[in-house]
Write a protein that holds these residues in place. Structure first.
Motif, PDB file in Angstrom:
ATOM      1  N   VAL A   7       0.835  -1.204   0.000  1.00  0.00           N
ATOM      2  CA  VAL A   7       0.000   0.000   0.000  1.00  0.00           C
ATOM      3  C   VAL A   7       0.872   1.256   0.000  1.00  0.00           C
ATOM      4  N   ALA A   8       2.004   1.199   0.683  1.00  0.00           N
ATOM      5  CA  ALA A   8       2.885   2.366   0.803  1.00  0.00           C
ATOM      6  C   ALA A   8       3.729   2.593  -0.442  1.00  0.00           C
ATOM      7  N   SER A   9       3.793   1.605  -1.315  1.00  0.00           N
ATOM      8  CA  SER A   9       4.708   1.669  -2.458  1.00  0.00           C
ATOM      9  C   SER A   9       4.018   2.204  -3.706  1.00  0.00           C
ATOM     10  N   GLY A  10       4.723   3.039  -4.449  1.00  0.00           N
ATOM     11  CA  GLY A  10       4.211   3.527  -5.712  1.00  0.00           C
ATOM     12  C   GLY A  10       4.552   2.618  -6.875  1.00  0.00           C
ATOM     13  N   GLU A  11       5.429   1.670  -6.629  1.00  0.00           N
ATOM     14  CA  GLU A  11       5.905   0.791  -7.699  1.00  0.00           C
ATOM     15  C   GLU A  11       6.041  -0.628  -7.150  1.00  0.00           C
ATOM     16  N   ILE A  12       5.222  -1.531  -7.656  1.00  0.00           N
ATOM     17  CA  ILE A  12       5.160  -2.902  -7.147  1.00  0.00           C
ATOM     18  C   ILE A  12       5.525  -3.874  -8.262  1.00  0.00           C
ATOM     19  N   LEU A  13       6.474  -4.764  -7.995  1.00  0.00           N
ATOM     20  CA  LEU A  13       6.833  -5.829  -8.929  1.00  0.00           C
ATOM     21  C   LEU A  13       6.299  -7.143  -8.361  1.00  0.00           C
ATOM     22  N   LEU A  14       5.388  -7.762  -9.090  1.00  0.00           N
ATOM     23  CA  LEU A  14       4.782  -9.022  -8.662  1.00  0.00           C
ATOM     24  C   LEU A  14       5.432 -10.168  -9.429  1.00  0.00           C
ATOM     25  N   VAL A  15       6.111 -11.044  -8.703  1.00  0.00           N
ATOM     26  CA  VAL A  15       6.798 -12.184  -9.322  1.00  0.00           C
ATOM     27  C   VAL A  15       5.886 -13.401  -9.249  1.00  0.00           C
ATOM     28  N   THR A  16       5.682 -14.049 -10.397  1.00  0.00           N
ATOM     29  CA  THR A  16       4.840 -15.236 -10.438  1.00  0.00           C
ATOM     30  C   THR A  16       5.449 -16.259 -11.385  1.00  0.00           C
ATOM     31  N   THR A  17       4.966 -17.485 -11.323  1.00  0.00           N
ATOM     32  CA  THR A  17       5.463 -18.575 -12.166  1.00  0.00           C
ATOM     33  C   THR A  17       4.280 -19.275 -12.830  1.00  0.00           C
ATOM     34  N   PRO A  18       4.543 -20.183 -13.776  1.00  0.00           N
ATOM     35  CA  PRO A  18       3.443 -20.882 -14.450  1.00  0.00           C
ATOM     36  C   PRO A  18       2.673 -21.865 -13.574  1.00  0.00           C
ATOM     37  N   GLU A  19       3.183 -22.163 -12.385  1.00  0.00           N
ATOM     38  CA  GLU A  19       2.472 -23.103 -11.519  1.00  0.00           C
ATOM     39  C   GLU A  19       1.073 -22.561 -11.206  1.00  0.00           C
ATOM     40  N   PRO A  20       0.059 -23.402 -11.318  1.00  0.00           N
ATOM     41  CA  PRO A  20      -1.315 -22.941 -11.034  1.00  0.00           C
ATOM     42  C   PRO A  20      -1.462 -22.295  -9.664  1.00  0.00           C
ATOM     43  N   THR A  21      -0.771 -22.852  -8.658  1.00  0.00           N
ATOM     44  CA  THR A  21      -0.880 -22.271  -7.314  1.00  0.00           C
ATOM     45  C   THR A  21      -0.262 -20.885  -7.264  1.00  0.00           C
ATOM     46  N   SER A  22       0.797 -20.653  -8.025  1.00  0.00           N
ATOM     47  CA  SER A  22       1.437 -19.336  -8.047  1.00  0.00           C
ATOM     48  C   SER A  22       0.517 -18.310  -8.690  1.00  0.00           C
ATOM     49  N   ILE A  23      -0.133 -18.692  -9.779  1.00  0.00           N
ATOM     50  CA  ILE A  23      -1.058 -17.775 -10.453  1.00  0.00           C
ATOM     51  C   ILE A  23      -2.249 -17.457  -9.554  1.00  0.00           C
ATOM     52  N   THR A  24      -2.789 -18.493  -8.926  1.00  0.00           N
ATOM     53  CA  THR A  24      -3.930 -18.310  -8.022  1.00  0.00           C
ATOM     54  C   THR A  24      -3.567 -17.425  -6.845  1.00  0.00           C
ATOM     55  N   ASP A  25      -2.394 -17.669  -6.259  1.00  0.00           N
ATOM     56  CA  ASP A  25      -1.971 -16.881  -5.103  1.00  0.00           C
ATOM     57  C   ASP A  25      -1.637 -15.442  -5.499  1.00  0.00           C
ATOM     58  N   SER A  26      -1.134 -15.250  -6.708  1.00  0.00           N
ATOM     59  CA  SER A  26      -0.872 -13.888  -7.195  1.00  0.00           C
ATOM     60  C   SER A  26      -2.183 -13.117  -7.313  1.00  0.00           C
ATOM     61  N   TYR A  27      -3.196 -13.777  -7.840  1.00  0.00           N
ATOM     62  CA  TYR A  27      -4.515 -13.142  -7.944  1.00  0.00           C
ATOM     63  C   TYR A  27      -5.066 -12.823  -6.555  1.00  0.00           C
ATOM     64  N   SER A  28      -4.922 -13.759  -5.624  1.00  0.00           N
ATOM     65  CA  SER A  28      -5.424 -13.542  -4.262  1.00  0.00           C
ATOM     66  C   SER A  28      -4.730 -12.359  -3.598  1.00  0.00           C
ATOM     67  N   LEU A  29      -3.432 -12.219  -3.842  1.00  0.00           N
ATOM     68  CA  LEU A  29      -2.695 -11.083  -3.289  1.00  0.00           C
ATOM     69  C   LEU A  29      -3.210  -9.775  -3.868  1.00  0.00           C
ATOM     70  N   LEU A  30      -3.405  -9.737  -5.176  1.00  0.00           N
ATOM     71  CA  LEU A  30      -3.924  -8.520  -5.809  1.00  0.00           C
ATOM     72  C   LEU A  30      -5.341  -8.208  -5.340  1.00  0.00           C
ATOM     73  N   LYS A  31      -6.128  -9.242  -5.119  1.00  0.00           N
ATOM     74  CA  LYS A  31      -7.488  -9.056  -4.624  1.00  0.00           C
ATOM     75  C   LYS A  31      -7.474  -8.439  -3.226  1.00  0.00           C
ATOM     76  N   ALA A  32      -6.606  -8.959  -2.351  1.00  0.00           N
ATOM     77  CA  ALA A  32      -6.496  -8.423  -0.991  1.00  0.00           C
ATOM     78  C   ALA A  32      -5.970  -6.992  -1.017  1.00  0.00           C
ATOM     79  N   LEU A  33      -5.010  -6.734  -1.889  1.00  0.00           N
ATOM     80  CA  LEU A  33      -4.462  -5.379  -2.003  1.00  0.00           C
ATOM     81  C   LEU A  33      -5.523  -4.409  -2.501  1.00  0.00           C
TER      82      LEU A  33
END
Length: 297
Positions: free
Chosen positions: A153-179
């Motif tokens: 929330v405090a950052s103006g520039e966010i780099l989200l690292v993800t991989t092709p693993e289904p769990t990584s994609i799902t968890d990346s979405y969950s993080l963005l949803k919470a944010l």
């Protein structure tokens, strides 16, 4: 003068000299093991090789990933600044490639309980990073904890690292949803950029981003952009085992070249690069200004 006014004055004094404000880049991921800390370290090395002064803040409290990957044991950490009166220069450890890093330690969890004088001392010291570094890279913990969200929330520039693993994609979405649901998050004030890691090639990386972006656009209406791809590379695994960043250990490796390309895009291709320079005083004031940002669920 109350605490909020004191914080505003510190930010105002720092913002009057915009050229001296560090660029704060926060690296995060929805789950562990996707290469987040490797990304933070190697981008730092690449920025340093471009002549930038770089400090990494290891905000994955208690796990000390940066120092392990650097093969360097710090004498002090952020807790020593908070509780033992050390100044900011004393808690910076210099790793390979002349990249500095600050180990978070576990004591930061008590920030919300500190007195106004202590908070002013911390912010004033952290504001000195603006004169020490051109770029500060914040390596958050993985997942969706309160601490991770506060840094994002405090950052103006966010780099989200993800991989092709289904769990990584799902968890990346969950993080963005919470944010996106966070009451103090502003999509207009933050730029989110996705790095596709551990993919076979650029085509797979773009396909990964397209898949993630489709659900983010449909359900969250949150703008995210594609930053680049880091391919699977056996040389990277070897460098990790040797506790040496691939960008120094084997700069000709395909992963090192990928980090170089991403760093160049960040350095020269971002229209928001100057707009998002808030400096470290504003960054941390945003965090500790919350009543209890590191509360336990």
């Amino acid at each position: 003068m109350d605490q909020a006014e004191s914080l505003r004055n510190i930010i105002k004094m720092n913002s009057q000299s915009p050229k001296n404000l560090a660029r704060v880049i926060t690296v995060t991921s929805g789950k562990g093991g996707v290469g987040k800390s490797n990304t933070a370290i190697n981008l730092a090395i690449q920025f340093r090789q471009m002549g930038q002064r770089v400090i990494i803040l290891d905000a994955d409290f208690g796990l000390a990933n940066i120092e392990v990957m650097f093969g360097t044991v710090p004498q002090h950490n952020l807790s020593d600044l908070i509780y033992k009166g050390k100044n900011i220069k004393e808690i910076i450890t210099w790793g390979p490639g002349e990249v500095g890093f600050i180990s978070g330690g576990s004591g930061i969890a008590g920030l919300s309980n500190l007195s106004r004088d202590y908070l002013m001392y911390i912010i004033q010291n952290l504001a000195e990073l603006d004169s020490i570094a051109d770029i500060v890279i914040v390596d958050t913990g993985a997942g969706i904890s309160d601490a991770v969200l506060e840094f994002l929330v405090a950052s103006g520039e966010i780099l989200l690292v993800t991989t092709p693993e289904p769990t990584s994609i799902t968890d990346s979405y969950s993080l963005l949803k919470a944010l996106n649901r966070h009451p103090r998050f502003s999509g207009e004030m933050s730029e989110i950029k996705v790095i596709a890691n551990k993919v076979e090639d650029e085509e797979e990386g773009m396909a990964l981003f397209t898949k993630l972006n489709a659900v983010v656009t449909r359900y969250l209406k949150l703008p995210v952009s594609y930053l680049g791809t880091v391919p699977q590379d056996a040389n990277l695994s070897k460098a990790v085992m040797q506790q040496m960043p691939i960008s120094l250990d084997n700069p000709g490796a395909k992963s090192a070249k990928a980090y170089q390309k991403i760093a160049e895009i960040l350095m020269y291709g971002s229209a928001l690069e100057h707009q998002n320079r808030r400096g470290m005083a504003a960054f941390f004031s945003h965090i500790i200004g919350n009543k209890n940002p590191f509360r336990q669920q």
